[in-house]
Design a protein around this motif. Structure first.
Motif, PDB file in Angstrom:
ATOM      1  N   LEU A  74      -4.428  10.268  -0.763  1.00  0.00           N
ATOM      2  CA  LEU A  74      -4.443   9.528  -1.370  1.00  0.00           C
ATOM      3  C   LEU A  74      -3.944   7.919  -1.087  1.00  0.00           C
ATOM      4  CD1 LEU A  74      -3.613  12.439  -4.348  1.00  0.00           C
ATOM      5  CD2 LEU A  74      -5.461  12.222  -3.448  1.00  0.00           C
ATOM      6  N   SER A  75      -4.459   7.096  -1.773  1.00  0.00           N
ATOM      7  CA  SER A  75      -3.470   5.692  -1.402  1.00  0.00           C
ATOM      8  C   SER A  75      -4.338   4.722  -2.594  1.00  0.00           C
ATOM      9  CB  SER A  75      -4.511   5.073  -0.064  1.00  0.00           C
ATOM     10  OG  SER A  75      -5.411   4.695   0.175  1.00  0.00           O
ATOM     11  N   PHE A  76      -3.182   4.021  -2.797  1.00  0.00           N
ATOM     12  CA  PHE A  76      -3.372   3.006  -3.878  1.00  0.00           C
ATOM     13  C   PHE A  76      -2.645   1.443  -3.281  1.00  0.00           C
ATOM     14  CE2 PHE A  76      -1.534   0.015  -7.168  1.00  0.00           C
ATOM     15  CZ  PHE A  76      -2.918  -0.226  -8.034  1.00  0.00           C
ATOM     16  N   ALA A  77      -3.748   0.301  -3.301  1.00  0.00           N
ATOM     17  CA  ALA A  77      -3.114  -0.593  -2.832  1.00  0.00           C
ATOM     18  C   ALA A  77      -3.249  -1.355  -3.551  1.00  0.00           C
ATOM     19  CB  ALA A  77      -4.445  -1.037  -1.951  1.00  0.00           C
ATOM     20  N   ALA A  78      -2.493  -2.868  -3.568  1.00  0.00           N
ATOM     21  CA  ALA A  78      -2.210  -3.651  -4.735  1.00  0.00           C
ATOM     22  C   ALA A  78      -1.888  -4.890  -3.827  1.00  0.00           C
ATOM     23  CB  ALA A  78      -1.017  -3.627  -5.730  1.00  0.00           C
TER      24      ALA A  78
ATOM     25  N   LYS B 107       1.113  -1.014  -0.063  1.00  0.00           N
ATOM     26  CA  LYS B 107       0.195  -0.012   0.343  1.00  0.00           C
ATOM     27  C   LYS B 107       0.832   1.483   0.249  1.00  0.00           C
ATOM     28  CE  LYS B 107      -3.897   2.010   2.518  1.00  0.00           C
ATOM     29  NZ  LYS B 107      -5.413   2.260   3.525  1.00  0.00           N
TER      30      LYS B 107
ATOM     31  N   TYR C 283      -6.691  -4.579  -7.272  1.00  0.00           N
ATOM     32  CA  TYR C 283      -6.476  -3.638  -6.417  1.00  0.00           C
ATOM     33  C   TYR C 283      -7.616  -2.280  -5.849  1.00  0.00           C
ATOM     34  CZ  TYR C 283      -3.047  -5.156 -10.810  1.00  0.00           C
ATOM     35  OH  TYR C 283      -2.098  -5.910 -10.738  1.00  0.00           O
ATOM     36  N   VAL C 284      -7.036  -1.521  -4.922  1.00  0.00           N
ATOM     37  CA  VAL C 284      -7.910  -0.777  -4.172  1.00  0.00           C
ATOM     38  C   VAL C 284      -7.492   0.911  -4.584  1.00  0.00           C
ATOM     39  CG1 VAL C 284      -9.182  -0.064  -1.935  1.00  0.00           C
ATOM     40  CG2 VAL C 284      -8.852  -2.591  -2.845  1.00  0.00           C
ATOM     41  N   ALA C 285      -8.632   1.864  -4.756  1.00  0.00           N
ATOM     42  CA  ALA C 285      -7.667   3.239  -5.180  1.00  0.00           C
ATOM     43  C   ALA C 285      -8.763   4.026  -4.063  1.00  0.00           C
ATOM     44  CB  ALA C 285      -7.852   3.807  -6.754  1.00  0.00           C
ATOM     45  N   GLN C 286      -7.724   4.565  -3.352  1.00  0.00           N
ATOM     46  CA  GLN C 286      -8.634   5.758  -2.138  1.00  0.00           C
ATOM     47  C   GLN C 286      -8.724   6.762  -2.340  1.00  0.00           C
ATOM     48  OE1 GLN C 286      -9.688   3.224   1.318  1.00  0.00           O
ATOM     49  NE2 GLN C 286      -9.556   4.672   2.869  1.00  0.00           N
TER      50      GLN C 286
END
Length: 431
Positions: free
Chosen positions: A400-404, A389, A423-426
């Motif tokens: 802003l965040s991005f997770a794999a 993340k 994937y999750v973008a938040q």
């Protein structure tokens, strides 16, 4: 014995997408009291396809099941000092969930859009209203006690209609009130950085709407819903020690825990052959879990930290099960013996991130422990996962965040096959 057909070895992929929304509010008053409000919303779309009995790899008839779900959760909490020795926290929580299901006939199981008829419709909902209070009592300079209780009022209802057979299941409703007290003691040890703690309490877990109202099928396994399911309850206690080594930036924790489970929800076989397993969930058991949890946090540099957690549960045993006496003394379903999590966390200027590995050992999916093959549909396979993340703090108001998740795209079975890398973008906004 049932007939062996190619369809027994064919499984179509499932699909799931989630949309989550969060809204939080906090305000600290001049008298050192604080008000917290939160609102969460989950919208989940899910569908799966079942291969028809006479179908082949190239195609043929099938069915598709669609189960959209909505979950709304709201909570309010107020914390304040009462004199010099008491710090009170009180509040409420409301959670409302809905589950709809529709089943369609497909002319081609490989084409989700090849619907020819609507076979089944169903609707269900649950509502949990909770009130809680906790008193943090400063008994001495070293000893603090926490005493609290929670009152939950849970209701669930659902209905369905089979358009093929004409069978209508009228609305069935269930309502339960549960009281869950808890007591904890925390003692600041006479040596530097040491903490001793112990706690005991009661908890409950209601059955899901899926368990109560929606029949499901995957391959040769059919699970029939049971609207009469009651919540599971547990009596739990734990004792542990913490040690902070300021000189090395190390924090160690060790905890022994035990849980006694009642009205355990377990699967009862109705039909079990080489080509068909029909089952339903019932409240028929008592069980016990007992184990140790160890963790370490280590500061490596000013911007990098290591963390690791290991849970060993050697005892997870069904004590009594009137629905399946053969399960008594066996390991409880979905209870892995080993769970290990380790990772790195970093903070550098406006950036932060993490890289986390997780291992879960194999477990059984049946109360009788007869599913000895774990790397097949219906089995619970051991697996390793790697997640990452990355977070960028734009300013005090925006993040802003991005997770794999499942970064290495591992494919493993937990009853169904895993979804693989996702994937999750938040975006988080603060006002």
């Amino acid at each position: 014995m049932g007939r062996i057909t190619p369809s027994l070895f064919l499984n179509a992929e499932t699909h799931e997408d989630d949309l989550r929304s969060f809204l939080d509010f906090e305000h600290e008053f001049a008298n050192h009291s604080k008000l917290s409000l939160s609102f969460n919303h989950l919208s989940r779309g899910y569908w799966s396809t079942l291969v028809g009995q006479n179908s082949t790899f190239d195609g043929g008839p099938g069915t598709s099941a669609h189960r959209p779900q909505q979950l709304i959760n709201g909570q309010g909490m107020y914390s304040f000092h009462l004199g010099d020795r008491h710090f009170l926290t009180t509040g409420f929580q409301v959670e409302h969930g809905t589950l709809k299901w529709r089943e369609y006939t497909l002319s081609n199981w490989q084409d989700i859009d090849s619907r020819t008829a609507l076979n089944l419709t169903g609707d269900s909902e649950s509502l949990t209203t909770s009130f809680f209070v906790q008193d943090e009592i400063f008994l001495t300079d070293r000893l603090t006690a926490y005493f609290g209780t929670r009152l939950d009022w849970w209701t669930a209802e659902g209905k369905s209609r089979n358009l093929q057979t004409g069978v209508v299941k009228p609305t069935e409703k269930q309502s339960v009130v549960e009281i869950s007290p808890k007591l904890a003691l925390v003692y600041q040890a006479p040596w530097q950085g040491g903490v001793l703690r112990a706690s005991a309490g009661r908890a409950f877990r209601p059955p899901t709407l899926q368990d109560m109202f929606a029949d499901s099928r995957r391959g040769v396994v059919i699970n029939y819903a049971n609207a009469s399911l009651k919540p599971e309850t547990a009596l739990s206690w734990e004792a542990g020690i913490e040690q902070h080594l300021a000189a090395t930036g190390t924090r160690l924790k060790a905890t022994f825990f035990e849980n006694r489970l009642f009205d355990l929800i377990t699967s009862k076989n109705l039909t079990f052959t080489t080509t068909l397993r029909e089952a339903t969930d019932v409240n028929a058991g008592t069980g016990i879990t007992r184990g140790i949890e160890l963790s370490v946090d280590q500061v490596l540099t000013g911007w990098l930290k290591l963390h690791a957690n290991y849970t060993w549960t050697p005892t997870a045993r069904t004590l009594k099960n009137s629905a399946s006496p053969d399960s008594e003394g066996k390991r409880m379903p979905n209870s892995p013996k080993h769970i290990l999590t380790a990772g790195l966390e970093t903070n550098w200027h406006d950036w932060s991130g993490s890289l986390t590995g997780r291992h879960v050992s194999k477990s059984f999916n049946t109360a009788e422990n007869i599913d000895v093959f774990h790397n097949v549909y219906g089995g619970n396979q051991a697996f390793w996962l790697l997640d990452t993340k990355l977070i960028y703090t734009w300013n005090k108001m925006a993040e802003l965040s991005f997770a794999a998740n499942n970064l290495l795209n591992e494919r493993y079975f937990q009853s169904l096959i895993s979804t693989g890398r996702n994937y999750v973008a938040q975006v988080n906004l603060r006002f």
